[in-house]
Design a protein around this motif. Structure first.
Motif, PDB file in Angstrom:
ATOM      1  N   MET A   1       0.823  -1.209   0.000  1.00 47.18           N
ATOM      2  CA  MET A   1       0.000   0.000   0.000  1.00 47.18           C
ATOM      3  C   MET A   1       0.858   1.262   0.000  1.00 47.18           C
ATOM      4  O   MET A   1       0.576   2.228  -0.699  1.00 47.18           O
ATOM      5  CB  MET A   1      -0.928  -0.003   1.214  1.00 47.18           C
ATOM      6  N   THR A  83      -9.818   6.435  -8.609  1.00 50.02           N
ATOM      7  CA  THR A  83      -9.849   5.021  -8.262  1.00 50.02           C
ATOM      8  C   THR A  83      -9.127   4.247  -9.352  1.00 50.02           C
ATOM      9  O   THR A  83      -9.478   4.350 -10.531  1.00 50.02           O
ATOM     10  CB  THR A  83     -11.289   4.494  -8.129  1.00 50.02           C
ATOM     11  N   ILE A  87      -8.400   0.592  -5.858  1.00 44.26           N
ATOM     12  CA  ILE A  87      -7.842   1.402  -4.778  1.00 44.26           C
ATOM     13  C   ILE A  87      -8.266   2.855  -4.988  1.00 44.26           C
ATOM     14  O   ILE A  87      -8.021   3.435  -6.038  1.00 44.26           O
ATOM     15  CB  ILE A  87      -6.309   1.296  -4.731  1.00 44.26           C
ATOM     16  N   SER A  88      -8.899   3.432  -3.974  1.00 44.93           N
ATOM     17  CA  SER A  88      -9.357   4.818  -4.056  1.00 44.93           C
ATOM     18  C   SER A  88      -8.328   5.730  -3.399  1.00 44.93           C
ATOM     19  O   SER A  88      -7.758   5.384  -2.360  1.00 44.93           O
ATOM     20  CB  SER A  88     -10.708   4.985  -3.362  1.00 44.93           C
ATOM     21  N   THR A 124      -4.567  10.195   0.899  1.00 42.39           N
ATOM     22  CA  THR A 124      -5.209   9.059   1.554  1.00 42.39           C
ATOM     23  C   THR A 124      -5.585   8.020   0.509  1.00 42.39           C
ATOM     24  O   THR A 124      -6.220   8.347  -0.497  1.00 42.39           O
ATOM     25  CB  THR A 124      -6.473   9.498   2.315  1.00 42.39           C
ATOM     26  N   SER A 126      -7.228   3.983   0.033  1.00 39.44           N
ATOM     27  CA  SER A 126      -7.966   2.923   0.729  1.00 39.44           C
ATOM     28  C   SER A 126      -8.358   1.823  -0.243  1.00 39.44           C
ATOM     29  O   SER A 126      -8.653   2.076  -1.413  1.00 39.44           O
ATOM     30  CB  SER A 126      -9.217   3.501   1.406  1.00 39.44           C
ATOM     31  N   LYS A 129     -10.990  -2.547   3.720  1.00 37.51           N
ATOM     32  CA  LYS A 129     -10.862  -2.040   5.076  1.00 37.51           C
ATOM     33  C   LYS A 129      -9.482  -1.439   5.346  1.00 37.51           C
ATOM     34  O   LYS A 129      -9.259  -0.867   6.413  1.00 37.51           O
ATOM     35  CB  LYS A 129     -11.138  -3.168   6.077  1.00 37.51           C
ATOM     36  N   GLN A 130      -8.591  -1.578   4.392  1.00 36.02           N
ATOM     37  CA  GLN A 130      -7.238  -1.064   4.580  1.00 36.02           C
ATOM     38  C   GLN A 130      -7.149   0.396   4.146  1.00 36.02           C
ATOM     39  O   GLN A 130      -7.681   0.781   3.102  1.00 36.02           O
ATOM     40  CB  GLN A 130      -6.245  -1.898   3.767  1.00 36.02           C
ATOM     41  N   LYS A 131      -6.465   1.190   4.953  1.00 35.54           N
ATOM     42  CA  LYS A 131      -6.379   2.610   4.660  1.00 35.54           C
ATOM     43  C   LYS A 131      -5.022   3.151   5.081  1.00 35.54           C
ATOM     44  O   LYS A 131      -4.508   2.821   6.149  1.00 35.54           O
ATOM     45  CB  LYS A 131      -7.496   3.366   5.398  1.00 35.54           C
ATOM     46  N   GLU A 132      -4.434   3.959   4.246  1.00 33.91           N
ATOM     47  CA  GLU A 132      -3.144   4.585   4.537  1.00 33.91           C
ATOM     48  C   GLU A 132      -3.249   6.087   4.283  1.00 33.91           C
ATOM     49  O   GLU A 132      -3.900   6.530   3.333  1.00 33.91           O
ATOM     50  CB  GLU A 132      -2.045   4.010   3.641  1.00 33.91           C
ATOM     51  N   THR A 133      -2.575   6.863   5.133  1.00 29.38           N
ATOM     52  CA  THR A 133      -2.550   8.316   4.973  1.00 29.38           C
ATOM     53  C   THR A 133      -1.109   8.803   4.990  1.00 29.38           C
ATOM     54  O   THR A 133      -0.306   8.369   5.832  1.00 29.38           O
ATOM     55  CB  THR A 133      -3.340   9.018   6.084  1.00 29.38           C
TER      56      THR A 133
END
Length: 367
Positions: A1, A83, A87-88, A124, A126, A129-133
């Motif tokens: 990610m 997107t 992945i958005s 950001t 996502s 359920k996975q999210k990175e900032t």
């Protein structure tokens, strides 16, 4: 990610550079020159321009005590959503620039300047359920004397992941080297650069009048220029109450007029590859909102007082519709608000002590 964050941020940042035109939201920054503007005809524009002595718009440059100070302020906000492969990503960035420049001897170019240019934002991404900032920040102090431009990049955050090796640093470059470098990119100018009267913009209402040629710019005559603006739905409005203020507005209607002209093929012989490029842009770009206002102002004595740009842009870029794209990059919803203004500055410039001899600044053109 994290690798995706770096890749997608690089792509988005590259696309965002196309929108870095210097714009500003009206409510949060004074990048609108207020005035009682009224839409003007071509003849009115010609008559009003003829009253401004552009050769003296910045005062008597031959005066022994001549001093010219300018201040540039810029703020830009860009928000993008995309997107790609499930992945958005949401990317928001803002720029904040202020620079003051003072010249006390135009002939010998005795100049000094001081200011800053900062970039900050957030990315950001996502997937499920996975999210990175990723927080982004670049902060610089910028200076110049008569010989060199200096950049002190004292904060790097986030961008070092996208651009390996990017770190805090101090660099400088002489104006002579910068001019040579820019000239090397553009290449030499071939052929005779002397202009004939037909190649100039003449803003005098009476070309036969002695001294009537107020300004000459290569390209076309003022009638052709104003005719083109009218054809492309680019509106010109003037305020002549106390001096001259001009407002040039480019809107969605202007963009559609350009597309219509390109599609008509009426000027295909003259425009050549430009027509093809605009046709390609039509497929890849959807314009929801497009408002760009450009302002310039002179006082009652014909002296320059300000220049400003204000814009609000909301578009969708379908990168995959651009021919010959090697990879799929998806669609990008892009919103740009912001602006810039240039005005006179009456103060002085104080440079850091020992700046010219500071060995921490690396000459980027030194062998």
């Amino acid at each position: 990610m994290k690798k995706f964050l770096a890749v997608i941020a690089s792509v988005i940042l590259a696309i965002s550079m196309l929108a870095f035109t210097g714009c500003k939201d009206k409510e949060s920054n004074p990048n609108v020159i207020d005035g009682n503007y009224k839409e003007a005809t071509a003849e009115q524009v010609k008559n009003e321009l003829s009253k401004v002595d552009f050769s003296n718009a910045f005062g008597n440059v031959e005066a022994n005590d001549y001093k010219l100070g300018l201040e540039l302020s810029e703020n830009l906000s860009i928000v993008m959503d995309t997107t790609v492969n499930g992945i958005s990503a949401n990317y928001s960035i803002g720029t904040d620039t202020n620079y003051k420049l003072v010249c006390t001897d135009l002939e010998n170019l005795k100049i000094s300047g001081s200011g800053y240019a900062n970039v900050s934002g957030k990315l950001t991404a996502s997937a499920g359920k996975q999210k990175e900032t990723l927080d982004l920040s670049l902060k610089t102090n910028v200076y110049n004397d008569s010989e060199y431009a200096y950049i002190d990049l004292y904060e790097v955050k986030g961008f070092d992941i996208m651009y390996e090796g990017l770190t805090t640093m101090k660099v400088k470059a002489s104006f002579e080297d910068l001019i040579d470098f820019i000239g090397g990119i553009g290449g030499p100018v071939d052929g005779d650069t002397n202009l004939t009267p037909a190649d100039e913009i003449i803003v005098s209402p009476d070309e036969s009048e002695e001294g009537g040629e107020i300004i000459a710019v290569p390209g076309m005559d003022i009638n052709a220029l104003l005719g083109m603006l009218d054809q492309l739905k680019i509106k010109v409005a003037l305020d002549t109450d106390n001096g001259l203020k001009a407002k040039i507005s480019f809107t969605k209607e202007s963009y559609e007029a350009i597309l219509a002209l390109a599609e008509s093929g009426a000027e295909e012989d003259e425009m050549g590859d430009i027509v093809e490029s605009i046709a390609m842009l039509k497929d890849a770009l959807t314009v929801n909102t497009l408002n760009i206002d450009i302002y310039v102002a002179f006082d009652a004595n014909g002296l320059f007082t300000g220049f400003a740009v204000d814009c609000n842009i909301d578009v969708k870029v379908s990168v995959d519709k651009i021919p010959d794209m090697p990879i799929e990059l998806g669609d990008y919803a892009i919103k740009v608000t912001g602006g810039m203004n240039l005005k006179l500055y009456n103060g002085d410039i104080t440079l850091p002590t020992g700046l010219a001899t500071d060995k921490k600044y690396i000459d980027i053109f030194a062998e």
